[in-house]
Design a protein around this motif. Structure first.
Motif, PDB file in Angstrom:
ATOM      1  N   HIS A 197       0.891   4.024  -2.907  1.00  0.00           N
ATOM      2  CA  HIS A 197       0.465   5.388  -2.585  1.00  0.00           C
ATOM      3  C   HIS A 197       1.558   6.399  -2.921  1.00  0.00           C
ATOM      4  N   GLU A 213      -5.597  -3.557  -4.812  1.00  0.00           N
ATOM      5  CA  GLU A 213      -6.182  -3.404  -3.472  1.00  0.00           C
ATOM      6  C   GLU A 213      -7.442  -4.251  -3.330  1.00  0.00           C
ATOM      7  N   ASP A 215      -8.182   3.262   3.594  1.00  0.00           N
ATOM      8  CA  ASP A 215      -6.943   2.507   3.428  1.00  0.00           C
ATOM      9  C   ASP A 215      -6.289   2.193   4.771  1.00  0.00           C
ATOM     10  N   ILE A 260       0.840  -1.201   0.000  1.00  0.00           N
ATOM     11  CA  ILE A 260       0.000   0.000   0.000  1.00  0.00           C
ATOM     12  C   ILE A 260       0.873   1.247   0.000  1.00  0.00           C
ATOM     13  N   HIS A 271     -15.579   0.224   0.157  1.00  0.00           N
ATOM     14  CA  HIS A 271     -14.260   0.623  -0.313  1.00  0.00           C
ATOM     15  C   HIS A 271     -14.229   0.602  -1.847  1.00  0.00           C
TER      16      HIS A 271
END
Length: 134
Positions: free
Chosen positions: A26, A62, A123, A22, A77
């Motif tokens: 990101h 994800e 997240d 993640i 989500h």
């Protein structure tokens, strides 16, 4: 609200989730936001398209992790992802057609706000869930 550049500068202190995948994705996302925001002329549309493609892959990864780990909030989500992808697609098409003013404004004004909220809520909850799943 911080800009994408400021978010990238504050990444470790503010947006690192403690999940290597993640966090890596990101950071790449914010780097692509900055690159698009700094691009001029036709390069803007190209960099915005690269950001869109990255975001599609980012969300697919994800969502696969959510599915594999039986994440209970996957529906909400995923819906948040789909809303953003719809916006990005429309702005990407406009930028590709030479109408980049609205896409640039959205990239600079709305996308950082979306990312800030999404990262800090959805997240971060996902990262906790993934750590608990081992």
């Amino acid at each position: 609200m911080p800009t994408s550049s400021e978010m990238l500068e504050q990444f470790e202190a503010t947006y690192a989730m403690g999940d290597a995948s993640i966090d890596h994705t990101h950071r790449e996302f914010l780097e692509l936001c900055v690159a698009a925001a700094q691009a001029q002329g036709a390069a803007f549309a190209e960099r915005f398209a690269a950001l869109f493609a990255h975001t599609q892959a980012h969300f697919a990864d994800e969502e696969a992790r959510m599915q594999a780990s039986a994440y209970p909030a996957i529906g909400e989500h995923r819906a948040h992802h789909q809303n953003l992808l719809g916006d990005m697609d429309r702005f990407c098409q406009r930028a590709g057609a030479g109408r980049s003013a609205m896409a640039r404004a959205w990239l600079n004004d709305s996308l950082p706000q979306w990312f800030d909220l999404h990262a800090r809520t959805m997240d971060s909850a996902l990262a906790v869930h993934l750590r608990q799943q081992g």
